[in-house]
Design a protein around this motif. Structure first.
Motif, mmCIF file in Angstrom:
data_model
loop_
_atom_site.group_PDB
_atom_site.id
_atom_site.type_symbol
_atom_site.label_atom_id
_atom_site.label_comp_id
_atom_site.label_asym_id
_atom_site.label_seq_id
_atom_site.Cartn_x
_atom_site.Cartn_y
_atom_site.Cartn_z
ATOM 1 N N PRO A 123 0.808 -1.228 0.000
ATOM 2 C CA PRO A 123 0.000 0.000 0.000
ATOM 3 C C PRO A 123 0.836 1.271 0.000
ATOM 4 O O PRO A 123 0.363 2.326 -0.422
ATOM 5 N N ARG A 124 2.092 1.189 0.447
ATOM 6 C CA ARG A 124 2.930 2.391 0.467
ATOM 7 C C ARG A 124 3.471 2.737 -0.918
ATOM 8 O O ARG A 124 3.610 3.903 -1.263
ATOM 9 N N THR A 125 3.778 1.704 -1.693
ATOM 10 C CA THR A 125 4.347 1.945 -3.030
ATOM 11 C C THR A 125 3.338 1.739 -4.148
ATOM 12 O O THR A 125 3.593 2.102 -5.296
ATOM 13 N N ASN A 126 2.220 1.080 -3.792
ATOM 14 C CA ASN A 126 1.208 0.721 -4.787
ATOM 15 C C ASN A 126 1.762 -0.218 -5.858
ATOM 16 O O ASN A 126 1.263 -0.263 -6.981
ATOM 17 N N GLN A 127 2.827 -0.948 -5.495
ATOM 18 C CA GLN A 127 3.452 -1.917 -6.388
ATOM 19 C C GLN A 127 3.388 -3.304 -5.751
ATOM 20 O O GLN A 127 3.384 -3.436 -4.530
ATOM 21 N N PRO A 128 3.331 -4.361 -6.596
ATOM 22 C CA PRO A 128 3.356 -5.722 -6.025
ATOM 23 C C PRO A 128 4.631 -5.953 -5.221
ATOM 24 O O PRO A 128 5.704 -5.438 -5.554
ATOM 25 N N GLY A 129 4.502 -6.709 -4.137
ATOM 26 C CA GLY A 129 5.664 -7.054 -3.336
ATOM 27 C C GLY A 129 6.645 -7.915 -4.111
ATOM 28 O O GLY A 129 6.316 -8.462 -5.168
ATOM 29 N N ILE A 130 7.851 -8.028 -3.604
ATOM 30 C CA ILE A 130 8.902 -8.801 -4.254
ATOM 31 C C ILE A 130 9.227 -10.018 -3.399
ATOM 32 O O ILE A 130 9.390 -9.911 -2.183
ATOM 33 N N TRP A 131 9.294 -11.174 -4.029
ATOM 34 C CA TRP A 131 9.632 -12.411 -3.315
ATOM 35 C C TRP A 131 11.021 -12.264 -2.686
ATOM 36 O O TRP A 131 11.929 -11.733 -3.319
ATOM 37 N N PRO A 132 11.198 -12.702 -1.439
ATOM 38 C CA PRO A 132 12.520 -12.585 -0.811
ATOM 39 C C PRO A 132 13.598 -13.298 -1.632
ATOM 40 O O PRO A 132 13.343 -14.330 -2.250
ATOM 41 N N THR A 133 14.777 -12.716 -1.637
ATOM 42 C CA THR A 133 15.894 -13.317 -2.358
ATOM 43 C C THR A 133 16.876 -13.932 -1.368
ATOM 44 O O THR A 133 17.000 -13.470 -0.223
ATOM 45 N N PRO A 134 17.593 -14.977 -1.779
ATOM 46 C CA PRO A 134 18.556 -15.623 -0.870
ATOM 47 C C PRO A 134 19.632 -14.648 -0.398
ATOM 48 O O PRO A 134 20.086 -13.776 -1.151
ATOM 49 N N VAL A 135 20.023 -14.807 0.852
ATOM 50 C CA VAL A 135 21.096 -14.019 1.450
ATOM 51 C C VAL A 135 22.237 -14.963 1.790
ATOM 52 O O VAL A 135 22.017 -16.041 2.340
ATOM 53 N N LYS A 136 23.441 -14.564 1.461
ATOM 54 C CA LYS A 136 24.587 -15.427 1.709
ATOM 55 C C LYS A 136 24.873 -15.524 3.205
ATOM 56 O O LYS A 136 24.748 -14.556 3.947
ATOM 57 N N ALA A 137 25.253 -16.717 3.636
ATOM 58 C CA ALA A 137 25.590 -16.948 5.035
ATOM 59 C C ALA A 137 26.897 -16.254 5.392
ATOM 60 O O ALA A 137 27.817 -16.184 4.582
ATOM 61 N N ASN A 138 26.954 -15.738 6.612
ATOM 62 C CA ASN A 138 28.219 -15.246 7.163
ATOM 63 C C ASN A 138 28.979 -16.453 7.709
ATOM 64 O O ASN A 138 28.605 -17.022 8.725
ATOM 65 N N ARG A 139 30.031 -16.850 7.044
ATOM 66 C CA ARG A 139 30.771 -18.062 7.415
ATOM 67 C C ARG A 139 32.033 -17.754 8.228
ATOM 68 O O ARG A 139 32.793 -18.670 8.538
ATOM 69 N N LYS A 140 32.247 -16.503 8.569
ATOM 70 C CA LYS A 140 33.392 -16.112 9.404
ATOM 71 C C LYS A 140 32.910 -15.080 10.420
ATOM 72 O O LYS A 140 33.280 -13.901 10.353
ATOM 73 N N GLY A 141 32.110 -15.501 11.364
ATOM 74 C CA GLY A 141 31.445 -14.568 12.263
ATOM 75 C C GLY A 141 32.320 -14.075 13.397
ATOM 76 O O GLY A 141 33.083 -14.822 14.006
ATOM 77 N N GLY A 142 32.190 -12.790 13.692
ATOM 78 C CA GLY A 142 32.872 -12.190 14.822
ATOM 79 C C GLY A 142 34.370 -12.102 14.684
ATOM 80 O O GLY A 142 35.075 -11.878 15.679
ATOM 81 N N LEU A 143 34.886 -12.254 13.473
ATOM 82 C CA LEU A 143 36.338 -12.318 13.273
ATOM 83 C C LEU A 143 36.908 -11.032 12.713
ATOM 84 O O LEU A 143 38.125 -10.920 12.518
ATOM 85 N N ASN A 144 36.078 -10.053 12.414
ATOM 86 C CA ASN A 144 36.569 -8.787 11.851
ATOM 87 C C ASN A 144 36.958 -7.810 12.953
ATOM 88 O O ASN A 144 36.381 -7.805 14.015
#
Length: 521
Positions: free
Chosen positions: A500-521
């Motif tokens: 209703p805010r954009t008056n456009q059809p919603g978009i199907w969620p897209t895959p997000v890459k896993a964080n495979r090196k967590g807390g190491l930065n």
């Protein structure tokens, strides 16, 4: 029609009818057996004790997370179920130690609190003895920079002190009309004033903590109240050299007032933890191999990890033990399923669905042949909502599977087709984003978000075992029906509703890459 053709047709019809009758009979027996076993010989209490009381919380990167995986593999082995742990990445290794916080002046009192996850430790054998001060009101970021040297050697309080530790409902139940209105106004004014105080520093929460640390503070103290009696949310620290601690609302308010009234409170803090370097991260799986269609899968899903201020009982110990009990029931009464049954106990859900996202990336052969996945991750309550997750044909099979569930359970469940795809929140979203059928088993809250979700009160005693028993029965029947279904489910996506805010059809969620090196930065 020739006699031979007619005979073959009659034989075919007879075979199909016989098969349908046999399935009906076996279905009824399965449902009866599962219901009886889950009710009279439940293993949920024992599983909860072993996981929550003995192993405890399961923060990713801690020894307890690995210990939990080892325990689950051993438990599945005792039930004759094949299981394994599968490495998918690395994480900052860390282990919590003892936290002890005392008010030393102007009076003696042991305070309730704990260090945040991944917080640095106090120096070994050297408790902090320091004065507590409060983040001041400043005119702007330049004034804040001029104030910063004041933190050297001090413990700095950087959270709002609540005007009341009573939940809103307490005022709604007992206050006068005018008293309630005044309370709500005072509460909103205090929240606005604190937001303004923080904004004047010119820094976000992370950079504020780091600036105070760099200026030589002895430690940082916060309170993250969860709007319930005696309950706080406890997440991860932003500091890298000095400890960050969460004090209970009651004790945070005490120290805050002592500062504001000029009493110069002195605290002594021991906050121990260990840095363990880089450690591997694992998902844990158990499997009952399919007998007719072994390369098609029905999955159970619940994240294994938790935050660690308590034992992670309802987030997501309840989902974990429910799925384990479901697998036990299936192995006992459905040992030779038509399709392969797989349960995923995911790691690092709390940091962004990382374990399940890694699985989706690493196992396209399962994602592309997934009949259905059932995920549970919202507390101890009985399941009351199941939606179609945005899949156009969900109504063609989910009602058929639910029809086998006993009325006492099924009649409490509301369904929504086609529903909407989950964009996050729990591990079913990882599968939905990849176009696979990931269904959430939505449960009654039992004050989940106020009292147990990510809090210091998420403990064994908060589990309502009769509700979890019902959920194990439900899950076992859904898995059985999905496995036995002669048809392969459809992954056709329904048209997305208009935003209703954009008056456009919603978009199907897209895959997000896993964080495979967590807390190491």
């Amino acid at each position: 029609m020739k006699t031979t053709q007619k005979s073959r047709l009659l034989l075919f019809i007879a075979t199909m009818l016989s098969s349908s009758f046999a399935f009906s009979q076996s279905k009824e027996a399965f449902v009866a057996n599962v219901t009886k076993e889950a009710t009279e010989n439940s293993q949920l209490e024992k599983l909860a004790h072993e996981l929550l009381d003995v192993v405890g919380p399961r923060l990713v990167g801690t020894p307890q997370m690995k210990q939990a995986g080892d325990w689950a593999v051993k438990k599945y082995g005792e039930w004759g179920i094949s299981s394994r742990m599968e490495n998918w990445g690395e994480w900052r290794g860390w282990e919590r130690g003892i936290t002890h916080i005392d008010l030393m002046s102007p009076r003696l009192r042991s305070l309730e609190g704990t260090q945040l996850a991944w917080s640095p430790s106090t120096a070994k054998g050297k408790p902090i003895n320091a004065e507590a001060i409060v983040l001041p009101v400043v005119a702007d970021s330049m004034a804040f920079v001029k104030w910063l040297p004041m933190v050297k050697g001090k413990l700095v309080l950087i959270s709002q002190a609540q005007i009341s530790g009573r939940p809103d409902k307490n005022y709604e139940d007992f206050a006068t009309k005018d008293g309630l209105a005044k309370f709500k106004k005072d509460k909103q004014d205090a929240a606005n004033a604190w937001r303004d105080r923080l904004s004047k520093t010119g820094l976000n929460a992370k950079n504020l903590a780091l600036a105070i640390e760099k200026a030589g503070a002895a430690g940082i103290i916060i309170n993250n109240w969860s709007a319930g009696w005696g309950v706080d949310k406890v997440f991860g620290a932003n500091t890298t050299k000095i400890p960050t601690l969460n004090l209970s609302l009651e004790d945070y308010g005490l120290v805050y007032r002592l500062v504001e009234y000029g009493s110069k409170p002195m605290l002594r803090i021991t906050s121990e933890s260990k840095e363990l370097g880089v450690v591997p991260t694992f998902n844990t799986f158990a499997e009952i191999k399919g007998s007719e269609k072994p390369n098609e899968y029905v999955m159970l899903s619940a994240h294994f990890d938790s935050w660690d201020a308590s034992s992670g009982a309802t987030d997501n110990g309840t989902g974990t033990i429910m799925m384990m009990e479901t697998m036990r029931l299936l192995k006992k009464f459905y040992p030779n399923p038509k399709r392969t049954i797989l349960v995923g106990h995911w790691a690092s859900e709390e940091q962004g669905l990382n374990g399940s996202r890694a699985f989706v990336e690493d196992h396209p052969e399962i994602i592309n042949n997934l009949q259905a996945l059932f995920n549970q991750d919202n507390g101890t309550g009985r399941v009351v909502n199941i939606g179609g997750a945005g899949f156009a044909k969900a109504k063609d099979f989910l009602p058929r599977w639910l029809a086998a569930v006993p009325d006492t359970i099924r009649n409490q469940i509301k369904t929504n087709y086609p529903g909407t795809p989950s964009g996050g929140g729990s591990d079913n979203a990882s599968f939905v984003a990849a176009g696979a059928l990931g269904f959430s088993l939505g449960a009654l809250p039992w004050d989940y978000f106020s009292y147990t979700w990510h809090t210091n009160r998420d403990t064994y005693d908060k589990i309502v075992f009769d509700e979890v028993r019902n959920n194990a029965i439900l899950a076992a029947i859904l898995v059985y029906m999905a496995s036995e279904d002669p048809e392969k489910t459809s992954t056709e996506k329904a048209p997305m509703p208009v935003n209703p805010r954009t008056n456009q059809p919603g978009i199907w969620p897209t895959p997000v890459k896993a964080n495979r090196k967590g807390g190491l930065n």
